[in-house]
Design an enzyme around this catalytic site. Structure first.
Site, mmCIF file in Angstrom:
data_model
loop_
_atom_site.group_PDB
_atom_site.id
_atom_site.type_symbol
_atom_site.label_atom_id
_atom_site.label_comp_id
_atom_site.label_asym_id
_atom_site.label_seq_id
_atom_site.Cartn_x
_atom_site.Cartn_y
_atom_site.Cartn_z
ATOM 1 N N MET A 55 0.841 -1.198 0.000
ATOM 2 C CA MET A 55 0.000 0.000 0.000
ATOM 3 C C MET A 55 0.876 1.249 0.000
ATOM 4 S SD MET A 55 -2.841 -1.386 2.622
ATOM 5 C CE MET A 55 -1.796 -1.324 4.048
ATOM 6 N N ASP A 56 1.380 1.599 -1.157
ATOM 7 C CA ASP A 56 2.338 2.695 -1.244
ATOM 8 C C ASP A 56 1.686 3.949 -1.788
ATOM 9 O OD1 ASP A 56 5.548 3.015 -2.928
ATOM 10 O OD2 ASP A 56 4.764 3.851 -1.072
#
Lengths: 304, 257
Positions: A55-56
């Site tokens: 989850m960047d």
């Protein structure tokens, strides 16, 4: 394709406008029906068993939209909930998410503190009755070196694992204080310790000479004490099969020390969108690509 | 009329029509699924056409931004090749020549089955390169020759397995403090595995006499000046984006294209 775009844009629009309830509930119901039809069509082909998400892009999103610091992560959490909902509706049995890396501890202490607080709050939220986890019968599993976390977060994690241990329809693995190299090292350490214990027991029975001979032979090929299966048995992620798709948002193509051992035959997908902006269309595109190359991956999995 | 008779007839009717409607739904879904995949195939065809056009323009120097590439940051390049494509050695050699022409010094070639390892000699000769020796000094990197390393699936997970056995054997008889397991310890064990088996046996005998601290010092003395074998960039040549089991320990922060 138009149905995908329509479904995607409708579901995102309905999540963001919470004030107009009546209109929204109608839109939500229509969107939900459209989504179920779409998933029904996708299910004609093979559906991945395990999807992993990195989850960047939360901080970049907050900066781009001039929001305060923690807001990016909160929106990221909302995006995560909707992605989980789509995955479970599609019958993806295992989902793994990369919540916090050991490298992230190097960030500013206030940021780390606020992230830990957010994580603890969200874990508590998961344990509640009406959460998505109980709705879809999901067992929550925390992966990583939990000793590095604060007491409060660790306790919350343990409580969540216990509370959801009876659920058996799907599994959510949350990687917290995790890096792949740390995981491999830990697995090697535990395999070594296990074998040392075994040998101590054997040694105490009076077979020491044979052991010394054995130890000398280990340098040569073929007489391995510790096999691949021993190491894999001690990995943190032993409860889940290897991932079929690994999604990393914000366009970065690195794995950043995530599931390096397990992703040997998984499709790597890097959409350039930031995590809080991820939508149904990205998931559908990833699954379509997976279905296109399914036989290739099956072949590779047998070889690895 | 009998109520049960009516009920029976009704449930049979719904069951029959339920089956038919189910079949229609299944047929429609299959049709739509095939249509979706057909659209995806068209999309990829167009994408490949655009890429071919771009390569044509680049190779004929029409696009300005590709004229000068800065490869100074790229210390180490890794290339993953699908084993079937790796059998066409001439293509591999051509690729290596392009890479050398751009200015990359240190390349690691990987294919799952070890096809490239078998053709090692031919590739080294044709590309005027030399093999990677394990411990490199800073001077060696300045040489104009391309340095090539060949790996396959046995260097990946099985490499870690061998390192685990090495660590197990080293501390086998030692009853007092077992080593403090850190990533650095495993890192060094993996580098030892990269050396020949003879070295491994000699070192393991040495270490049985040393305690953990001096062990670390020994390793560091041996390997100072060694360029880190972690690739900065990984190029994947195959039908999909999948790193096919490239040694896991080394691709922590590698960009994969």
């Amino acid at each position: 394709m138009q149905l995908v775009l329509l479904g995607g844009s409708i579901s995102r629009a309905s999540v963001m406008t919470e004030s107009r309830d009546n209109e929204n509930s109608l839109i939500r119901r229509v969107a939900s029906f459209a989504r179920k039809c779409l998933f029904g069509i996708l299910s004609v082909g093979p559906i991945p068993n395990h999807i992993a998400f990195i989850m960047d892009g939360n901080r970049r999103y907050a900066k781009k939209n001039n929001l305060e610091e923690g807001a990016g992560h909160k929106l990221g959490f909302t995006a995560l909930m909707s992605m989980l909902r789509y995955c479970y509706e599609l019958n993806v049995k295992y989902v793994t998410i990369y919540a916090f890396s050991i490298d992230n501890f190097k960030r500013r202490p206030e940021e780390v503190q606020s992230l830990m607080e957010l994580i603890r709050e969200k874990i508590e939220g998961l344990i509640k009755e009406e959460s998505i986890v109980n709705q879809y019968g999901v067992r929550v599993h925390f992966v990583g070196d939990l000793k590095l976390l604060d007491e409060s977060v660790r306790l919350a994690a343990k409580r969540a694992m216990v509370a959801t241990s009876k659920n058996s329809k799907a599994v959510l693995s949350i990687c917290i204080a995790y890096t792949s190299t740390n995981e491999i090292m830990n697995a090697v350490k535990q395999s070594c310790e296990e074998k040392w214990e075994e040998h101590k027991k054997l040694g105490s029975c009076g077979t020491t000479n044979g052991l010394i001979d054995y130890a000398e032979k280990v340098g040569r090929k073929g007489n391995n004490f510790i096999g691949l299966s021993d190491i894999e048995r001690h990995l943190y992620t032993r409860v889940t099969p290897p991932p079929d798709i690994l999604v990393r948002t914000s366009g970065e193509t690195r794995l950043s020390n995530f599931l390096l051992w397990q992703s040997a035959s998984s499709l790597l997908y890097s959409p350039s969108v930031l995590w809080p902006e991820i939508g149904l269309r990205h998931l559908v595109w990833a699954i379509l690509n997976f279905q296109r190359n399914h036989s290739y991956f099956e072949k590779k999995r047998k070889q690895v | 009329m009998d109520v049960t008779y009516v009920n029976q007839k009704f449930s049979l009717w719904t069951a029959k029509h339920h089956n038919v409607s189910l079949q229609i739904a299944q047929f429609a879904s299959t049709l739509l699924w095939n249509f979706m995949h057909f659209l995806v195939t068209i999309w990829y065809l167009m994408w490949n056409l655009v890429h071919m056009l771009e390569s044509f323009l680049v190779s004929h120097e029409f696009l300005k931004e590709y004229k000068s590439l800065d490869v100074s940051k790229l210390r180490y390049l890794a290339i993953v090749i699908e084993s079937d494509e790796a059998r066409r050695i001439s293509n591999v050699i051509e690729l290596l020549q392009w890479v050398a022409a751009i200015g990359v010094k240190h390349v690691c070639l990987y294919d799952m089955e070890g096809v490239l390892k078998e053709s090692k000699e031919i590739i080294l000769a044709k590309c005027n390169a030399r093999p990677w020796k394990g411990a490199e000094t800073a001077e060696a990197l300045v040489e104009p020759k391309l340095i090539l390393e060949f790996t396959s699936v046995s260097d990946g997970k099985q490499g870690v397995e061998k390192a685990a056995n090495l660590l197990f054997a080293q501390y086998q008889g030692v009853d007092q403090d077992k080593p403090k397991f850190t990533e650095a310890l495993l890192d060094e064990a993996l580098r030892l595995i990269g050396l020949s088996a003879i070295h491994v046996i000699i070192f393991s005998r040495e270490f049985l006499q040393h305690d953990t601290e001096s062990l670390f010092h020994f390793y560091f003395r041996l390997f100072t000046g060694c360029s880190g074998p972690e690739p900065d960039l990984l190029l994947i040549y195959g039908p999909t984006r999948c790193h096919l089991g490239f040694p896991a320990w080394r691709i922590r922060y590698t960009e994969m294209v």
